[in-house]
Design a protein around this motif. Sequence first.
Motif, PDB file in Angstrom:
ATOM      1  N   LEU A  64       0.848  -1.187   0.000  1.00 35.86           N
ATOM      2  CA  LEU A  64       0.000   0.000   0.000  1.00 35.86           C
ATOM      3  C   LEU A  64       0.884   1.237   0.000  1.00 35.86           C
ATOM      4  CD1 LEU A  64      -2.585  -0.936   2.786  1.00 35.86           C
ATOM      5  CD2 LEU A  64      -3.023  -0.839   0.346  1.00 35.86           C
ATOM      6  N   LEU A  65       0.458   2.280  -0.684  1.00 36.76           N
ATOM      7  CA  LEU A  65       1.130   3.579  -0.631  1.00 36.76           C
ATOM      8  C   LEU A  65       0.256   4.512   0.185  1.00 36.76           C
ATOM      9  CD1 LEU A  65       2.367   3.928  -4.313  1.00 36.76           C
ATOM     10  CD2 LEU A  65       3.707   3.342  -2.295  1.00 36.76           C
ATOM     11  N   LEU A  66       0.820   4.998   1.309  1.00 35.41           N
ATOM     12  CA  LEU A  66       0.049   5.792   2.247  1.00 35.41           C
ATOM     13  C   LEU A  66       0.809   7.058   2.640  1.00 35.41           C
ATOM     14  CD1 LEU A  66      -0.973   2.832   4.572  1.00 35.41           C
ATOM     15  CD2 LEU A  66      -2.417   3.944   2.870  1.00 35.41           C
ATOM     16  N   ILE A  67       0.075   8.043   3.121  1.00 38.33           N
ATOM     17  CA  ILE A  67       0.683   9.267   3.629  1.00 38.33           C
ATOM     18  C   ILE A  67       1.313   8.961   4.983  1.00 38.33           C
ATOM     19  CG2 ILE A  67       0.205  11.610   4.451  1.00 38.33           C
ATOM     20  CD1 ILE A  67      -2.122  11.677   2.446  1.00 38.33           C
ATOM     21  N   PRO A  68       2.555   9.379   5.213  1.00 42.16           N
ATOM     22  CA  PRO A  68       3.191   9.138   6.513  1.00 42.16           C
ATOM     23  C   PRO A  68       2.437   9.845   7.647  1.00 42.16           C
ATOM     24  CG  PRO A  68       4.835   9.716   4.879  1.00 42.16           C
ATOM     25  CD  PRO A  68       3.490   9.975   4.259  1.00 42.16           C
ATOM     26  N   GLU A  69       1.759   9.063   8.464  1.00 35.50           N
ATOM     27  CA  GLU A  69       0.996   9.541   9.616  1.00 35.50           C
ATOM     28  C   GLU A  69       0.487   8.315  10.364  1.00 35.50           C
ATOM     29  OE1 GLU A  69      -2.194  11.874   8.005  1.00 35.50           O
ATOM     30  OE2 GLU A  69      -3.210  10.165   7.141  1.00 35.50           O
ATOM     31  N   GLU A  70      -0.395   8.515  11.322  1.00 40.73           N
ATOM     32  CA  GLU A  70      -0.991   7.386  12.043  1.00 40.73           C
ATOM     33  C   GLU A  70      -1.764   6.505  11.064  1.00 40.73           C
ATOM     34  OE1 GLU A  70      -1.078   6.097  15.232  1.00 40.73           O
ATOM     35  OE2 GLU A  70       0.625   7.448  15.537  1.00 40.73           O
ATOM     36  N   GLN A  71      -1.557   5.204  11.156  1.00 41.96           N
ATOM     37  CA  GLN A  71      -2.224   4.245  10.275  1.00 41.96           C
ATOM     38  C   GLN A  71      -2.896   3.169  11.116  1.00 41.96           C
ATOM     39  OE1 GLN A  71      -2.309   4.921   7.085  1.00 41.96           O
ATOM     40  NE2 GLN A  71      -0.772   6.529   7.182  1.00 41.96           N
ATOM     41  N   LYS A  72      -3.942   2.604  10.561  1.00 47.51           N
ATOM     42  CA  LYS A  72      -4.644   1.498  11.216  1.00 47.51           C
ATOM     43  C   LYS A  72      -4.982   0.455  10.154  1.00 47.51           C
ATOM     44  CE  LYS A  72      -8.545   0.431  14.189  1.00 47.51           C
ATOM     45  NZ  LYS A  72      -9.759   0.978  14.819  1.00 47.51           N
ATOM     46  N   LEU A  73      -4.190  -0.607  10.096  1.00 47.29           N
ATOM     47  CA  LEU A  73      -4.421  -1.677   9.128  1.00 47.29           C
ATOM     48  C   LEU A  73      -5.374  -2.710   9.710  1.00 47.29           C
ATOM     49  CD1 LEU A  73      -0.908  -2.512   7.613  1.00 47.29           C
ATOM     50  CD2 LEU A  73      -2.701  -1.057   6.673  1.00 47.29           C
ATOM     51  N   GLU A  74      -6.327  -3.114   8.898  1.00 48.02           N
ATOM     52  CA  GLU A  74      -7.245  -4.188   9.259  1.00 48.02           C
ATOM     53  C   GLU A  74      -7.020  -5.317   8.267  1.00 48.02           C
ATOM     54  OE1 GLU A  74     -11.135  -2.426   9.243  1.00 48.02           O
ATOM     55  OE2 GLU A  74     -10.605  -1.018  10.839  1.00 48.02           O
ATOM     56  N   ILE A  75      -6.606  -6.472   8.770  1.00 46.15           N
ATOM     57  CA  ILE A  75      -6.272  -7.612   7.920  1.00 46.15           C
ATOM     58  C   ILE A  75      -7.281  -8.717   8.199  1.00 46.15           C
ATOM     59  CG2 ILE A  75      -4.490  -9.275   7.292  1.00 46.15           C
ATOM     60  CD1 ILE A  75      -3.495  -6.224   9.226  1.00 46.15           C
TER      61      ILE A  75
END
Length: 134
Positions: A64-75
């Motif tokens: 995934l390409l995401l903006i650098p900040e808080e992330q919450k992945l749901e797998i």
Amino acid sequence: MKRHLILIFTQLFLILSFNVHAQLASVSGFVKNRLTGEAIQDATVFESISEVGTITNNDGFFRLLLIPEEQKLEISSPDYKPHTLAFNLVADTVIIIELAPLNLSNTKSEEGNKYQVEPFASSDTNKTEVKTMK
């Protein structure tokens, strides 16, 4: 006075141009079966804050390409307990996620023993300890 205004507008332009072109960071990794270590294909990897998602390939790989900040992945994947991972993304990151199977009653080790899965803590069912039962 003109010189100060030009300097202020130049600084403002530079600040705004850096914010508009924020760089993305890569989050990649593998989703595996916690017991066997085998890759889980077609698992869903979803980042709930930015609402960006993907599925794993035949090797269990995702990116995934995401903006650098808080992330919450749901797998999640059918027949496996879902897993949520929250972290602060600051640079390209590689992670390995191990999902625990939902139904272990028919799962056997090479010696024919059944697996018993117990969570480390009642609030965290994704971290598990595997013990064999005779």
